[in-house]
Write an enzyme that holds these catalytic residues in place. Structure first.
Site, short mmCIF file in Angstrom:
data_model
loop_
_atom_site.label_atom_id
_atom_site.label_comp_id
_atom_site.label_asym_id
_atom_site.label_seq_id
_atom_site.Cartn_x
_atom_site.Cartn_y
_atom_site.Cartn_z
N ARG A 121 -26.79 -10.04 46.07
CA ARG A 121 -25.84 -8.93 45.92
C ARG A 121 -24.52 -9.44 45.36
NH1 ARG A 121 -28.31 -7.19 51.12
NH2 ARG A 121 -28.67 -4.95 50.97
N LYS A 163 -17.46 -9.02 51.03
CA LYS A 163 -18.71 -9.05 51.79
C LYS A 163 -19.01 -10.47 52.27
CE LYS A 163 -22.23 -6.96 49.76
NZ LYS A 163 -22.74 -5.75 50.44
N ARG A 187 -17.24 -3.32 58.91
CA ARG A 187 -15.99 -3.08 58.19
C ARG A 187 -15.16 -2.10 58.99
NH1 ARG A 187 -19.11 0.04 53.29
NH2 ARG A 187 -20.21 1.47 54.63
#
Lengths: 901, 901
Positions: free
Chosen positions: A106, A25, A361
């Site tokens: 995150r 990420k 993605r």
């Protein structure tokens, strides 16, 4: 060593290539930011920091210390410096009483572990900033709702108070207000609740809830680090083969809100249609909503534009509602696809008219879409043809070739077996081949359930939609025949016990429960997963006519250095195979013709004949049948080589087993049933796989092979007379000693010369052998002298190299269980490179050392397995041969293997 | 090129080394002559002349010419020149009217082909010389009798008139004279008959009988050449692997007569006793007799001296009757034995007091004699110890180790099977193990006849004198167990069909006929030839106490570089093995203990247990039994290593098969019989040899191996406490994948540490594995990391490398038939060096490449086969292990192999 990598404002410290350090990420956010795409600003704390932190943490735990630990020296200062940059880019202030900056924290490992690790959102809220947020949004309820969510999440993730403890308070409030959903609670309700939530935290944990945003941030970072080592994360990594030592990065990023009003939105889009691959910008969004609202499905998302088929005309689209934002998004999707060179799946949020990209993605896609996108992108010049070939895999083609169970369908799994032949099938259960035929004639779809199958079940298998067996492995009779027919099949299903009364019991190890299924009950099989399901389950049909498939496979053929042939036993098989693009027949198992109606009796008479004269008479009955089958094969394969293997199985496989069959044969042969029974007994073998079969039969009973050679060469001449171009290749099975091939080659040539003299015509043909025993590979330098070609029979070679009987290898399920991991894969599915592969290499190299132009192929089940194809491509084999329905997969794999060689 | 080699008068042109040119007989005659021994003078026409002559002859035949051809140019002149030399030495004249030289003309190839080719005796007789011979002998009848014999023989051998055509005339004469034997005919009768014989020759063939001795000689030489190519000679050569191209030499030699009066004699002698090897001059003779009289047995031969035991005092001996001739013979025997360095078998004739040596050759001898002679000669300094070891072979030791059928005994062979375990046995037929035990208890010798045997038959096998099975090969259960017990055994006897009613039918392919044998009938088995014989047949007992055997085997041990261990499963086996000189146990098959009374039920309970708890309980019952067996083994092998293999066979081998057994087990386990039957069915395997067995069981059911490891190490500590020196070696069977050994080594070590902790004592032990799968050999470099030793299980390695099931490999009999010759030998008897041998080499070399001190042995059946022992000695193995009764043979072979390495 840099510990923090910033991104946002059109630049970034990192890039997509730094996945190991920044996680997937983080690397992606950096990449997008560098591309000038509008990602919310933020920064990534590296995996190295995590690894160090956890090492220290484990050390502390070893010393009996508390389960939390401060962050490394100086890290917090670096974090705050990075927060400062975010404040600047986002025009917000962390903890600020106006325009407060709120953050998400995150996890983000090298490989995605969805749902496994922890996240904290809305960090930075406290009694002061909540008011500022309400003001900014013009929506006090929104601010307080965010606040209570933050408190609950933080208490759970960082402080370790399970969320149910706080949700109880919310439920109390709903009861007191007489409402059923949280949405009905007002801003004032939340204002009362938030202090109660904090008080409950203090009561339960003995610590106050942190008001200081900096303290909040430090706690969240530590919590995300720790979440790498939760039991569920460890289990997931073990299941998925992810290394425990990799650690996770932590991404701290500015929150943006799609739910701050009607100039806000959130959505998901694909740069092409993921269902069929059509080349247009496809996506869905919701106005004034959060990301989870799109996923939750409470509100129906709207299409972003009207390019997709069947868009509801009553729903307004994004290009209509927020045309500027849409235009920005459209620009972004083009940048992304051209940058990544593949179809992208992107998440976006529009906050007060400003577009933010949250994630991009490579998009998941159906098999049909994978093929079309690959071909289109190559044609568009976005990628080259080799890359197009690499973009499509076995799973994609399987979806095209076979119906599949709808992944979203409800199902009750009653047992799991080995996935032996892909596809899905629903039908009524029958327990014998004859019942299958009878029920299929009424038009009912049929699932044939057997303890195991034998060649006498073939007529039943051919009418069944699917086959389920209790016993046998990936290369058992049922599995091999089903794959040859392209029929869905689950084998070795030891969670099922077939009873003699026409029922079976299913007792799954996972999930529990027990079912008794009777003849006529409906079940569904998934041959791709091995699942056996109760009743009918929704499925999607095969869609072989995918746009682009033919083109893609032609590219594969052009790239490939190996040919792909098919294992086909009948003219019908041969035509199927040719339709799939087979470049010849690599294996015709002549004995499969022996089981057809009207033949098996002659075969049995031949086997049981008391004298050579009687045996010859019985063989004469078989000769015209074999000849006409071979004519059909040669015609179907006009212009292509056809390899025909002489009789292989032990003779007892053809004998009757039931009393009724024995009586019938006795009547036909005019001998007592007891005499037949005695012969059946005499021919019985303890280990038939290693018994009197293959060329051993050819040596002891040359009259059988002579008849077959005559039928093959007569048929070849017949087909040529009808204008076909015929290249017969006669293959001697199970050679282990060079003298076997020497003797049988002489026999074939002698019989061939007799045919040519009688027909006053000649035809070129080749004589070769199967390498399917270790000894054949070890002495390949000797054997090559008498062989025009070799074909590796890797099924039997795997059996003998490992000493595994494929029909008895139930223990393999334990061996390939990741918890035991004696073997990495089932060697009957993917060739064992370390052991069997050594013999294949040795057989090839030693054979070619004495005969450099020796043609070498492989015709075991591995001939259709991409990993195995890649391996034998590396050995320089000339062709692979597989069942007709695997031909497209093998063509693709052969092309890919050549590209990567 | 010299075509003729003369001998006689103390010199010779040739020597013993010229067998290829002069044939065995000619070379030997030359050698003896050169030694100064009195051989009748003569000469040899070389094999090269024969080859040339026959080539020309075949060419003529190809042109359709007559079936005779003149001798090569000038040969006859050379022959006559050689005859001249003979005349001079013998003081005779060829065709002379006084003292005529008579000649024998005999074949003599490189290798003896007894009775296959032609001979002419008394050549040179005609109407003139016959009178001279009569005068010389002082016996007219002797001369005419010789003359008529010559005419008959010459007509038959040279002219091609079958002797029965002439014998008819002799019979007419006997009738007319009223006598029944030829001996009663007088000289006058023969004078009448000889012209009649010649007239019959002329009538039948249209040519006159040659009177000219030179013409007679030329004809005889041509006839002997031609006899090389008769159908029977060709057949014999094919059977015995003699090359057709070698040809025969022709030996022409002066006739000498042992039947010219009482100063004449003829006889046969051995330089040592061929029965027991005792070192004295042994022989027999007849006064006034021809050589054939000694052989024919009409007159009882007399001993040459009184040195042999039990000589009849009433018979005069040669040293008494003709002391000068005996003295000469005695001198000759010493010269011969010291010249040839081995015991000689010689033929002599004494003509009017003059000794002639007709032949000498290495004497055939019994096993006992072979051993004694070898040891004695080495002790005497006649040969060295290595040569002594080479003089004794497997067959000799087999004679010492097992009773054997008397080669001269009358017998009716009713079937032939595979000779599986040497020795001979006579007994009453029984068809079940229980019957065997019951009958054996009454003191009757028993032959157990089965279709095949299983471990449940072991109690019957152990009491039987011999075992006969219809099915199975050299390494079937019956064969392996019988060899282990040293019990005579014939297997795979497909000429026998065992019926369920307690009888068997025998129908030999050779010889014809059919017999039905019922329980209680007596038969005899020869486990060395595979013959099954009707009734009792005379046999000679084993005589293990041969003088010299221990010495010889000690010499073998000194020479050997490999140790010899035994495969022994019980303390009794171990003691037997140690008695035979085993240097440890190389393989203890723990499962063999499972079948004993009182254990099999516990084993079955263990297998059929529903839960791990129940299985553990059943294993606890087995643990003390295994422990006490192991204590016995360790005690018997005090000071020597003991290798114990963990459980190997598939579990279903232990389950009951008959209804009665199933019911008994069901009662004991308190479960329904149907449930046991279902379990038996569930565990059934298609190819059990390749099924769920060996270390695969250890992986799926670790509790079994844990119990065994505990029993082994507890037993080792027990034995050590009793003062024994114990070296346990724990062997993991059937490893094919390194992870199997890695996992199981850890299991063994963990269990071992637990034992040591409980006992508060440690013991050194080794952990190793069997290499018995091709994959294990191919990946031996990986496996070696976890192995302290390797033991090649060449039975299973042969099965998997060839893909042959040893129990089903009946086709091997066709394969090793010399007419088919796919294989040179049964690979289960003698290791297949080309294929299996490659894997053994690879396994050894790759293992030692990573672990140079890896101890490597072999424990398959091949461990007792001399050719295989020689092969593995060449690979540098550390030991072989074989059944106890093979240990002496293996020790000898290991010594021989080291000497020849």
């Amino acid at each position: 060593m840099q510990r923090i990598y910033a991104f946002g404002g059109g630049t970034a410290d990192g890039s997509a290539s730094m996945k190991n350090l920044l996680g997937g990420k983080g690397a992606n956010l950096a990449e997008m930011s560098s591309l000038g795409l509008p990602v919310p600003a933020g920064f990534t704390i590296t995996t190295e920091v995590c690894i160090d932190y956890l090492a220290g943490f484990e050390e502390q735990r070893g010393l009996g210390r508390a389960p939390d630990m401060p962050l490394p020296d100086g890290l917090m200062d670096e974090i705050l410096e990075a927060v400062g940059k975010v404040e600047a880019i986002q025009d917000r202030t962390f903890g600020g009483e106006t325009k407060p900056l709120l953050l998400s924290v995150r996890s983000g490992g090298r490989v995605s572990m969805p749902g496994m690790m922890d996240t904290v959102l809305n960090l930075g809220l406290n009694d002061e900033t909540v008011a500022a947020l309400g003001e900014l949004a013009g929506d006090e309820r929104f601010a307080w709702d965010s606040y209570r969510r933050f408190v609950t999440m933080y208490a759970d993730v960082v402080l370790g108070l399970h969320r149910t403890r706080l949700e109880a308070l919310i439920n109390e409030m709903k009861t007191s207000r007489g409402v059923t959903t949280e949405n009905e609670l007002t801003a004032d309700d939340w204002k009362i609740l938030v202090p109660r939530l904090k008080a409950r935290v203090e009561e339960s944990l003995g610590t106050t809830f942190p008001e200081d945003p900096v303290e909040q941030l430090a706690g969240a970072v530590r919590a995300v680090f720790r979440s790498w080592n939760t039991a569920r994360a460890r289990f997931y990594r073990k299941e998925h083969g992810i290394d425990d030592s990799w650690g996770t990065a932590v991404n701290v990023q500015a929150m943006v809100y799609g739910n701050m009003g009607d100039d806000c939105a959130t959505g998901v889009a694909f740069t092409r249609d993921p269902k069929d691959g059509a080349a247009f910008f496809f996506g869905e969004f919701l106005i004034n909503a959060q990301g989870e609202d799109v996923v939750a499905g409470i509100r129906t998302p709207q299409p972003i534009n009207r390019l997709a088929q069947g868009v509801d005309p009553s729903l307004p689209t994004l290009d209509e509602l927020l045309p500027e934002a849409y235009a920005e998004l459209h620009r972004i999707h083009l940048v992304l696809e051209s940058h990544y060179g593949d179809m992208q799946d992107l998440e976006f949020t529009i906050e007060q008219g400003r577009v933010f990209l949250l994630q991009t993605r490579t998009g998941k896609r159906t098999g049909a879409a994978a093929v079309r996108i690959a071909v289109d992108m190559a044609n568009e010049g976005l990628i080259d043809r080799p890359e197009a070939l690499r973009r499509v895999n076995e799973g994609h083609l399987n979806q095209l070739l076979h119906p599949t169970v709808d992944p979203d369908a409800e199902r009750t799994v009653i047992a799991r077996g080995l996935p032996a032949s892909p596809g899905a099938a629903t039908g009524k259960v029958v327990f014998t081949a004859d019942e299958a035929v009878a029920l299929a004639e009424t038009g009912e779809p049929v699932i044939l359930v057997r303890e195991d199958t034998s060649p006498e079940d073939i007529h039943g298998m051919s009418v069944a939609e699917g086959i389920l067996t209790q016993r046998g492995g990936q290369t058992s009779h049922a599995a091999v025949v089903a794959r040859g027919m392209g029929r869905c099949c689950v084998v070795g299903c030891s969670e099922v016990v077939v009873h003699r009364d026409g029922s079976f019991t299913a007792m799954p190890k996972e999930g529990g429960g027990s079912w008794t299924i009777r003849a006529g009950d409906t079940i569904t099989l998934d041959g791709g997963t091995g699942e056996v399901m109760l009743g009918e389950v929704a499925m999607s049909e095969a869609s072989l006519e995918s746009s682009g498939l033919d083109t893609l496979l032609e590219w594969a053929d052009e790239a490939a250095t190996m040919h792909v042939r098919a294992n086909a036993d009948t003219p019908a098989d041969a035509e199927t195979a040719r339709g799939f693009g087979a470049q010849g027949i690599g294996l015709c198992r002549t004995e499969h013709m022996f089981f057809e109606e009207g033949r098996i009796m002659a075969v049995r008479e031949m086997i049981l004949a008391d004298s050579l004269t009687e045996r010859t008479e019985a063989l004469e009955k078989l000769y015209p049948m074999q000849r006409s089958d071979f004519v059909g094969l040669f015609e179907a394969m006009d212009g292509l080589p056809v390899t025909i293997r002489l009789l292989d199985p032990p003779l007892h496989e053809f004998l009757p087993h039931t009393d009724a069959e024995i009586d019938e044969l006795a009547g036909s042969m005019r001998v007592p049933a007891s005499s037949i029974r005695a012969q059946v007994e005499r021919l019985r073998e303890f280990n038939p796989m290693m018994g009197h079969r293959g060329c051993r039969l050819g040596i002891t009973n040359p009259e059988i092979y002579r008849m077959q050679v005559r039928a093959i060469l007569d048929a070849a001449l017949d087909a040529r007379e009808r204008g076909k171009i015929v290249t017969p290749e006669i293959m001697i099975p199970l050679v282990g000693v060079v003298a076997e091939l020497k003797v049988l080659r002489a026999l074939v040539e002698e019989e061939g010369e007799a045919v040519f003299a009688r027909r006053k015509a000649r035809i070129d043909y080749r004589i070769g052998t199967m390498l399917e025993l270790p000894r054949a590979c070890l002495t390949s330098d000797k054997i090559a002298e008498y062989a025009d070609f070799y074909s590796f029979g890797t099924n039997d070679l795997t059996q003998t190299t490992f000493g595994y009987s494929r029909d008895d290898a139930k223990f393999l399920q334990t061996y390939i269980d990741p918890a035991v991991a004696v073997l990495a894969a089932d060697p009957f599915v993917t060739i064992d490179q370390e052991g069997v592969g050594q013999l294949v290499r040795m057989g090839t190299e030693r054979g070619r050392a004495v005969k450099p132009d020796l043609k070498v192929g492989i015709c075991g089940e591995h001939g259709g397995d991409p990993a195995s194809i890649r391996f034998v491509n590396g050995l320089g084999l000339n062709y692979v041969s597989c069942s007709p329905f695997r031909v497209p997969i093998a063509r693709l794999a052969a092309g890919q293997a050549a590209l990567d060689a």
